[in-house]
Write a protein that holds these residues in place. Structure first.
Motif, short mmCIF file in Angstrom:
data_model
loop_
_atom_site.label_atom_id
_atom_site.label_comp_id
_atom_site.label_asym_id
_atom_site.label_seq_id
_atom_site.Cartn_x
_atom_site.Cartn_y
_atom_site.Cartn_z
N LEU A 1 -3.09 -0.72 -4.54
CA LEU A 1 -4.34 -0.86 -3.81
C LEU A 1 -4.52 -2.32 -3.42
O LEU A 1 -4.54 -3.21 -4.26
CB LEU A 1 -5.52 -0.41 -4.68
N ARG B 240 0.83 -1.22 0.00
CA ARG B 240 0.00 0.00 0.00
C ARG B 240 0.86 1.26 0.00
O ARG B 240 0.54 2.24 -0.69
CB ARG B 240 -0.92 -0.02 1.22
N HIS C 248 -6.58 -8.32 -4.26
CA HIS C 248 -7.34 -8.89 -3.14
C HIS C 248 -6.55 -10.06 -2.55
O HIS C 248 -6.20 -11.01 -3.25
CB HIS C 248 -8.71 -9.37 -3.62
N GLU D 84 -6.69 -5.06 -0.82
CA GLU D 84 -7.72 -5.42 0.15
C GLU D 84 -7.33 -6.75 0.79
O GLU D 84 -7.11 -7.74 0.09
CB GLU D 84 -9.08 -5.54 -0.53
N VAL E 216 -6.71 -2.98 -8.09
CA VAL E 216 -6.90 -3.51 -6.76
C VAL E 216 -6.45 -4.97 -6.71
O VAL E 216 -6.80 -5.78 -7.57
CB VAL E 216 -8.38 -3.41 -6.33
#
Length: 409
Positions: free
Chosen positions: A291, A286, A332, A293, A330
């Motif tokens: 990005l 980050r 994950h 999650e 993003v």
């Protein structure tokens, strides 16, 4: 001291350990000495090698000397096996031709033959041919001296001697095969260790260097667009460098340690990459502008070092690839703790422009890149599975299933 104490297991074990530490020269010397003493024990005189059946001659100094010549050379039976066999065989032949009584010392011929078969390295064929020729000469001499034996008798004795040589040869062959097997096993272990070190260095260096490059580029951009935030980027580069040094110190410490010390050292254990430090990887990504999650499901349990390290490296490699090939998208990260295994899934979203057409972001072979190939090998060694490839809806996915090996408390 009682008899029970004298023959207790401890003194016997100590004696056995002392004997196993002695060199071959000492052991062969003791064997020669014991055989020499037994050669003059009257009750053992009927045990030994005998050929010829000539009229028996009374014992004298020459007979004693020939008996000693059949036993004492055995002290060099492994160092100079051919010379030992030549001396012992000549003494035995002379002893038989002169008609001296059989002694237990003639067993030295059998031991010398076995030793030549087991320990002679060079000119083995020449030694065997010379020994056979010498026996043929002995048979002719004994026949001329009036021996009542016939050709089958001489042949039977010769086959006995040949069988003893063959036993020694078989032992030598098996010993060589065992040495070759150990050499090959050592080579395989060395190659495996080199591959493991290469994987560790790749995982550590590639991840952190990639993060530092991304962070440096971001800091360079901020110097012109937002100077007040450039310090954050430079601080991230510094922090990533320190993390790289920490992991390299851990890796070097593991390589230097042996046995349980690699795990037992508290200072080294604090630097060990584990599942509990996956959050640090996420935070580092980050700070590099990626990005991410992150979610974790199930109850985390302390696993073995191999499982913890493999899980950590899977997340590390997947995030490294995300920073390289999916910057700005993003990623994950899901870590799921189950009863029998640990499941890790890292996915990256597809670019917005490509979601409708679903193209493949980058072409990968069956084994993926070098890092993914190393991860496959690492997970496979733990009886796990790792799959990596493009997703049907776009993006990329890395999924690993690693069997649980909880640490016993």
């Amino acid at each position: 001291m009682s008899r029970q104490t004298l023959w207790s297991p401890m003194p016997l074990r100590a004696l056995r350990d002392w004997w196993s530490e002695r060199g071959t020269s000492v052991k062969d010397g003791v064997l020669a000495l014991v055989l020499t003493l037994l050669a003059f024990v009257p009750t053992l005189s009927n045990i030994g090698g005998q050929i010829g059946d000539l009229p028996e001659r009374p014992a004298n100094a020459l007979g004693i000397g020939l008996t000693l010549a059949q036993t004492l050379p055995l002290a060099a039976r492994r160092r100079w096996p051919a010379i030992c066999l030549a001396v012992v065989a000549a003494a035995f032949a002379t002893h038989q031709a002169l008609g001296f009584a059989t002694t237990f010392g003639s067993v030295g011929l059998y031991l010398a033959l076995y030793s030549a078969g087991a320990h002679q390295v060079s000119l083995r064929r020449a030694v065997s041919v010379a020994a056979s020729a010498a026996y043929a000469v002995l048979a002719v001499v004994l026949h001329r001296l009036g021996s009542p034996l016939e050709i089958p008798d001489y042949l039977a004795f010769y086959l006995t001697l040949a069988a003893i040589w063959l036993v020694g040869s078989v032992v030598r062959t098996r010993r060589r095969e065992e040495m070759e097997r150990r050499r090959l096993a050592a080579e395989v272990a060395t190659a495996t260790e080199r591959a493991r070190i290469a994987r560790e260095l790749h995982d550590v260096v590639t991840h952190h260097v990639t993060a530092m490059v991304v962070q440096s580029d971001a800091a360079q951009f901020l110097l012109t667009s937002a100077p007040e935030r450039a310090g954050e980027g430079l601080a991230a580069v510094s922090d990533t460098g320190r993390r790289a040094l920490t992991e390299l110190r851990y890796l070097l410490g593991v390589l230097e340690a042996t046995g349980e010390s690699a795990v037992a050292d508290p200072a080294r254990a604090d630097r060990a990459p584990t599942l509990g430090r996956v959050v640090d990887l996420v935070e580092q990504a980050r700070r590099s502008g990626q990005l991410v999650e992150f979610s974790e499901q199930g109850e985390r349990r302390a696993q073995s070092v191999d499982v913890e390290l493999a899980a950590y490296r899977v997340v590390q490699e997947a995030l490294t690839n995300a920073m390289k090939h999916a910057s700005g998208l993003v990623a994950h990260v899901l870590v799921r703790h189950r009863e029998e295994h640990v499941e890790i899934k890292v996915t990256t979203d597809a670019p917005a422009a490509s979601r409708a057409t679903v193209p493949v972001p980058r072409k990968l072979g069956p084994a993926g890149g070098r890092g993914l190939a190393g991860l496959r090998a690492r997970v496979w060694m733990l009886d796990g599975e790792l799959e990596a490839g493009p997703r049907p809806e776009g993006g990329f996915e890395v999924r690993a299933t690693i069997p649980s090996k909880p640490v016993q408390e």
